[in-house]
Write an enzyme that holds these catalytic residues in place. Structure first.
Site, short mmCIF file in Angstrom:
data_model
loop_
_atom_site.label_atom_id
_atom_site.label_comp_id
_atom_site.label_asym_id
_atom_site.label_seq_id
_atom_site.Cartn_x
_atom_site.Cartn_y
_atom_site.Cartn_z
N LYS A 98 0.83 -1.20 0.00
CA LYS A 98 0.00 0.00 0.00
C LYS A 98 0.87 1.26 0.00
O LYS A 98 2.01 1.25 0.47
CB LYS A 98 -0.90 -0.04 1.23
CG LYS A 98 -1.94 1.05 1.34
CD LYS A 98 -2.79 0.82 2.58
CE LYS A 98 -3.79 1.94 2.84
NZ LYS A 98 -4.60 1.69 4.04
N SER A 172 -9.27 2.19 3.33
CA SER A 172 -8.38 2.93 2.46
C SER A 172 -7.43 2.05 1.66
O SER A 172 -6.70 2.55 0.80
CB SER A 172 -7.57 3.92 3.30
OG SER A 172 -6.75 3.24 4.23
N SER A 196 -9.67 -0.66 7.35
CA SER A 196 -9.17 -0.38 6.00
C SER A 196 -8.60 -1.57 5.26
O SER A 196 -8.28 -1.47 4.08
CB SER A 196 -8.11 0.73 6.06
OG SER A 196 -8.71 1.97 6.31
#
Length: 495
Positions: A98, A172, A196
């Site tokens: 990420k 996210s 997330s």
């Protein structure tokens, strides 16, 4: 049950999309096995992953940055090491991380716009992935500073759900989820500060593990977001998620949280035994009076029925969450404020982020310290749900089963133009179930629960007390063997 809860079970396809075929890219464990057997090469796997990523760039927009040349060089080196007889858990296997994770030589934008310097060193989690032999092909898109359950922003546009590109994959860690669900990479690392990992896993039909706080290091951002945020894997199968978890797990010398080691791969091969499972469809107290969407409730109830059929004792339950949100808000906004204040060009941040910065600044210091101090009492109160003992009728559950989200994935752009307050309310209404476990620091696993009538994935959480990853992984693997959710894939990007 309705098809929303358990799609077309008798035919072997489990909802919209396509079943696996010989052309489907291999998963994480299969990739490692094929490389060790000499059936394929790292150069071939990494090259194919990069080609798929490029083909899906316009349709999915899962990646912020690729490191194509470096990844191909590392793949060639992995091939030399494999040919020489070296074996490591992920030697030569492509993975993604990420955009909040430091990779040496790449900026860590964390979803933000602007110009940032490249990281000078790998984060501890990336260092451990490399030590296991993995080839990091790139960094996936994230919502700005990890806020909210959608992955859209002016810095990179909108990341789209491979099951239906008009909808968000969640956030996210939406880029990691979209990349894995679409088969661009076999697995990816995400982070979870309020759901997330689990939320995008639910909305893209993946297994997502939020491990115990400290299980996977977040260094150099130790104690990230006031202890709320952890790193964890997203994958199509429990075995793949367990393999990535084991490869990335372990502390940095400076980490404040150091749970004892767990062997997730072994847990994925173990029978969980007969468990007592509490089903809670009612979410913690919020200002939105949220109830689960009927198709979400049906899907999670069907999962509970499957667990009962597998021999577990399943009953409705009411965990005592209390006013846990009063501890979450100061910690979350203080974490956002700390990162936002360090951005070299704060004027480029989303106005909602700047609003959170102001709120987090007001709630920092003494208020956030008081919020963190409440965690011990929260552990006792919610831990009573799991306590084994004479009062088993009031507690003694092994696992808590809840929806992961209250709604199916929203449409892209659904939250454009909202104020910070209205965005927070919309997110709280859609995703009220995940964040309490971030306050507690305890593990949770999202498992696919089915599809809506429109073909959108929904998920369920398996939640446990402190350091219970092994039990949750074993139970998830048992469910997976029964429901075979990995047989189902979204449409191929670009077709």
């Amino acid at each position: 049950m309705s098809s929303a809860a358990e799609p077309t079970r008798r035919t072997g396809t489990r909802g919209p999309g396509r079943p696996d075929s010989p052309a489907a890219p291999p998963g994480l464990a299969d990739s490692a096995r094929l490389l060790a057997d000499g059936t394929t090469t790292s150069s071939a796997l990494v090259g194919a992953a990069l080609s798929r990523i490029e083909a899906g760039r316009d349709g999915l927009n899962a990646f912020r940055h690729l490191r194509a040349e470096a990844a191909l060089d590392e793949a060639a080196e992995a091939d030399r090491r494999l040919a020489a007889g070296e074996r490591l858990p992920l030697l030569g296997v492509p993975v993604a991380v990420k955009d909040d994770t430091d990779v040496a030589g790449m900026p860590t934008y964390f979803g933000c716009d602007g110009t940032l310097p490249p990281a000078t060193a790998d984060s501890e989690a990336v260092r451990r992935l490399r030590a296991a032999g993995a080839v990091v092909v790139g960094k996936t898109n994230s919502r700005e500073l990890g806020q909210w359950a959608f992955t859209e922003g002016p810095a990179f546009g909108a990341t789209r759900n491979p099951w239906n590109t008009a909808h968000t994959p969640g956030g996210s860690s939406g880029g990691s989820a979209a990349a894995v669900a679409a088969g661009l990479v076999p697995a990816a690392l995400g982070s979870d500060g309020a759901g997330s990992i689990r939320i995008p896993a639910a909305w893209t039909h993946l297994v997502g593990i939020k491990p115990q706080r400290g299980r996977i290091s977040v260094h150099p951002y130790s104690d990230a977001f006031q202890g709320l945020t952890v790193n964890g894997p997203l994958a199509r199968t429990v075995a793949d998620a367990a393999l990535l978890l084991d490869a990335a797990a372990g502390p940095h010398p400076d980490d404040p949280h150091r749970p004892p080691a767990v062997d997730a791969r072994a847990a994925a091969r173990r029978d969980p035994g007969r468990l007592r499972i509490g089903l809670a469809l009612r979410p913690p107290l919020t200002l939105t009076r949220t109830a689960p969407h009927p198709e979400v409730a049906r899907a999670v109830t069907a999962l509970a029925e499957a667990l009962a059929r597998l021999g577990h004792h399943v009953e409705e339950a009411r965990p005592r969450y209390g006013l846990i949100g009063l501890a979450f808000v100061p910690r979350a906004t203080a974490g956002i404020a700390e990162l936002a204040a360090a951005h070299p060009e704060p004027g480029l941040l989303d106005p909602r982020t700047r609003s959170a910065l102001r709120t987090g600044t007001r709630l920092g210091g003494r208020i956030v310290r008081a919020a963190r101090a409440r965690e011990v009492r929260q552990h006792r109160r919610i831990g009573a749900f799991f306590d084994q003992g004479p009062a088993r009728s009031c507690g003694g559950y092994d696992v808590l089963l809840t929806p992961t989200t209250a709604t199916p994935p929203p449409r892209i752009g659904a939250h454009d133009g909202l104020s910070a307050w209205r965005t927070d309310l919309a997110m709280t209404a859609a995703c009220p179930y995940a964040w309490p476990w971030n306050v507690l620091g305890w593990p949770g696993v999202n498992v696919p629960a089915g599809f809506t009538h429109d073909g959108l994935p929904v998920g369920a959480q398996l939640l446990g007390p402190s350091r219970s990853e092994a039990r949750l992984v074993s139970l998830a693997a048992q469910l997976e063997a029964d429901r075979r959710w990995y047989e189902h894939r979204p449409p191929v990007p670009g077709r």
